[in-house]
Design a protein around this motif. Structure first.
Motif, mmCIF file in Angstrom:
data_model
loop_
_atom_site.group_PDB
_atom_site.id
_atom_site.type_symbol
_atom_site.label_atom_id
_atom_site.label_comp_id
_atom_site.label_asym_id
_atom_site.label_seq_id
_atom_site.Cartn_x
_atom_site.Cartn_y
_atom_site.Cartn_z
ATOM 1 N N LEU A 13 7.951 78.615 -56.541
ATOM 2 C CA LEU A 13 7.076 77.929 -55.596
ATOM 3 C C LEU A 13 7.788 77.632 -54.279
ATOM 4 C CD1 LEU A 13 5.352 75.459 -58.084
ATOM 5 C CD2 LEU A 13 4.371 77.538 -57.081
ATOM 6 N N ASN A 14 9.041 78.015 -54.177
ATOM 7 C CA ASN A 14 9.847 77.837 -52.971
ATOM 8 C C ASN A 14 9.847 79.158 -52.210
ATOM 9 O OD1 ASN A 14 12.130 77.894 -51.174
ATOM 10 N ND2 ASN A 14 12.996 76.148 -52.274
ATOM 11 N N VAL B 46 0.064 70.115 -52.926
ATOM 12 C CA VAL B 46 1.472 69.763 -53.126
ATOM 13 C C VAL B 46 2.199 70.899 -53.832
ATOM 14 C CG1 VAL B 46 3.062 68.154 -54.232
ATOM 15 C CG2 VAL B 46 0.961 67.297 -53.158
ATOM 16 N N LYS B 47 1.624 71.347 -54.913
ATOM 17 C CA LYS B 47 2.234 72.413 -55.703
ATOM 18 C C LYS B 47 2.348 73.710 -54.897
ATOM 19 C CE LYS B 47 1.679 74.355 -60.379
ATOM 20 N NZ LYS B 47 0.792 74.347 -61.578
ATOM 21 N N GLU C 189 4.137 76.249 -63.951
ATOM 22 C CA GLU C 189 4.587 74.869 -64.012
ATOM 23 C C GLU C 189 5.079 74.438 -62.631
ATOM 24 O OE1 GLU C 189 8.050 77.399 -65.662
ATOM 25 O OE2 GLU C 189 5.848 77.454 -65.539
ATOM 26 N N PRO C 190 5.044 73.148 -62.323
ATOM 27 C CA PRO C 190 5.493 72.675 -61.004
ATOM 28 C C PRO C 190 7.011 72.671 -60.898
ATOM 29 C CG PRO C 190 4.857 70.814 -62.372
ATOM 30 C CD PRO C 190 4.507 72.064 -63.156
ATOM 31 N N ASN C 191 7.490 72.560 -59.667
ATOM 32 C CA ASN C 191 8.913 72.365 -59.385
ATOM 33 C C ASN C 191 9.806 73.486 -59.907
ATOM 34 O OD1 ASN C 191 8.280 69.766 -58.268
ATOM 35 N ND2 ASN C 191 8.202 68.954 -60.342
ATOM 36 N N VAL C 192 9.347 74.729 -59.778
ATOM 37 C CA VAL C 192 10.171 75.884 -60.139
ATOM 38 C C VAL C 192 10.469 76.672 -58.874
ATOM 39 C CG1 VAL C 192 9.303 76.063 -62.500
ATOM 40 C CG2 VAL C 192 8.104 77.255 -60.660
ATOM 41 N N TRP C 193 11.527 77.488 -58.906
ATOM 42 C CA TRP C 193 11.957 78.186 -57.697
ATOM 43 C C TRP C 193 10.898 79.158 -57.185
ATOM 44 C CZ3 TRP C 193 12.111 83.435 -57.496
ATOM 45 C CH2 TRP C 193 12.284 84.156 -58.684
ATOM 46 N N LYS D 103 2.366 74.144 -51.568
ATOM 47 C CA LYS D 103 2.659 73.808 -50.174
ATOM 48 C C LYS D 103 3.236 75.001 -49.424
ATOM 49 C CE LYS D 103 5.416 70.626 -47.349
ATOM 50 N NZ LYS D 103 6.390 69.483 -47.377
ATOM 51 N N GLU D 104 4.050 75.811 -50.110
ATOM 52 C CA GLU D 104 4.795 76.871 -49.418
ATOM 53 C C GLU D 104 4.300 78.276 -49.715
ATOM 54 O OE1 GLU D 104 9.011 76.542 -49.633
ATOM 55 O OE2 GLU D 104 8.982 74.360 -49.754
#
Length: 394
Positions: free
Chosen positions: A223-224, A266-267, A217-221, A269-270
């Motif tokens: 992906l950081n 976007v998803k 899922e997007p916007n989870v830690w 990116k990192e």
């Protein structure tokens, strides 16, 4: 080994394993395996206790009350025999109150990240289980050891080799045990893969295929990159590394790798969206591995001289299924986290080393680091200093 013999072995394996304390799922042949084998620690029979086992279960503090703690570890701690949920550490007052009521946790055993170090004064806490984002593993594992507590740290051990080494040193200095949350070392289907591969049940294994991925899922830690240290390779790809090692009983000598294309810039990116890599082993065996945050995959397959054997799914919390060239094999579905934590408590009570120690976590982080280097450079990376990849002889 004939098909009949193999089937009898599988049936016997499933029945006998459940009668062994700690449910390590070994057979008589595994019990006599030389501890010199790199994979022997996976299936080694428990050694006799060196001192009487404590009667009271050991107290566990969960640090971080995210999804894994909530859905897996806390329920598992309701099934454990040798340890018990006694404390929590969270930055959320709402979570703290919910857990206090649900698990009857005394108010004095509820901590936050500001007063965490005061756990050293709490005799209710014997084990601290770190279930935080990867970037926080080293800090809180070290602080827990300095507070005089034994530590279980979730995988991957830490983002860097240096942090892993510091964690091991801190626990050694405190004379406390450090274990990594490698739950599949206590799960019957994956232990059967190790048994079949290392004991050459189907002859010499020539090729291993390991895949683990999910549509994250997007916007989870995870992906950081600062919090996770990497993408699917360090999160779920580590199961492929582990599976190849305990199925083969060998340590890799070289890796090649290639990062997959990003379909969502976007998803992802990192961190990488996907990764394919190959591990070469001393015997000539090749492991072809793949991981992804955009595709569901869950396979561990071994192709040998006289047949094949596989798990699909292999790494899920439940629902694992095993098949071989001569038919399916079945074992009871277990709560592997409960077995994992009880085994660690047993190690503490009986002055034993963990079967999944910090040294194993360090070994795997070194392999993951080599895979990233291979993907970045496009070169084959040789793991020439193989001694650094060996788990402690246990």
């Amino acid at each position: 080994m004939t098909n009949t013999t193999r089937r009898n072995f599988i049936k016997h394996f499933g029945q006998v394993a459940l009668t062994i304390p700690g449910i390590h799922m070994m057979t008589a042949s595994a019990a006599t395996r030389s501890s010199a084998s790199p994979g022997a620690d996976v299936l080694e029979r428990e050694r006799p206790a060196t001192k009487p086992v404590a009667q009271q279960p050991l107290g566990v503090a969960l640090v971080g009350l995210g999804k894994y703690s909530t859905e897996q570890l806390a329920p598992a701690l309701q099934e454990t025999k040798k340890c018990k949920l006694k404390a929590i550490v969270t930055g959320s007052p709402e979570k703290a109150e919910k857990w206090r009521q649900q698990y009857n946790i005394p108010q004095q055993n509820i901590y936050n990240y500001e007063n965490f170090d005061s756990i050293k004064n709490n005799p209710d806490i014997d084990i601290v289980y770190i279930v935080l984002p990867n970037s926080m593993h080293a800090e809180y594992s070290i602080r827990a050891a300095q507070a005089g507590k034994h530590v279980i740290c979730e995988k991957p051990m830490a983002p860097t080799i240096q942090e892993c080494e510091a964690m091991i040193a801190a626990s050694a200095k405190a004379n406390k045990l450090l274990s990594i949350g490698y739950r599949l070392h206590f799960e019957p289907y994956n232990l059967a893969m190790a048994e079949f591969g290392q004991n050459k049940t189907f002859g010499d294994v020539k090729k291993i295929i390991a895949r683990d991925g999910m549509d994250i899922e997007p916007n989870v830690w995870r992906l950081n990159k600062k919090l996770a240290g990497g993408g699917p390779l360090v999160d779920v790809g580590i199961y492929c590394v582990q599976g190849a090692l305990y199925t083969s009983g060998e340590l890799p000598v070289a890796v090649t790798a290639k990062e997959g294309p990003k379909t969502d810039l976007v998803k992802f990116k990192e961190v990488e969206q996907s990764m394919k890599w190959t591990m070469e082993f001393p015997s000539g065996l090749i492991a072809e591995c793949e991981t992804s945050y955009a595709q569901e995959m869950n396979l561990l397959r071994a192709e040998a001289e006289e047949g094949w054997f596989e798990l699909d799914p292999a790494y899920e919390y439940d629902g694992k299924k095993g098949r071989a060239s001569d038919g399916p094999f079945e074992f009871p579905q277990v709560r592997e986290q409960a077995l994992q934590m009880d085994d660690f408590a047993n190690c503490i009570m009986n002055n034993k080393k963990s079967k999944v120690p910090g040294e194993m976590g360090l070994r795997d982080v070194k392999i993951l680091t080599a895979i990233y280097e291979a993907a970045r450079t496009g070169k084959k990376i040789r793991l020439s200093e193989s001694k650094h990849y060996k788990p402690q002889n246990q």
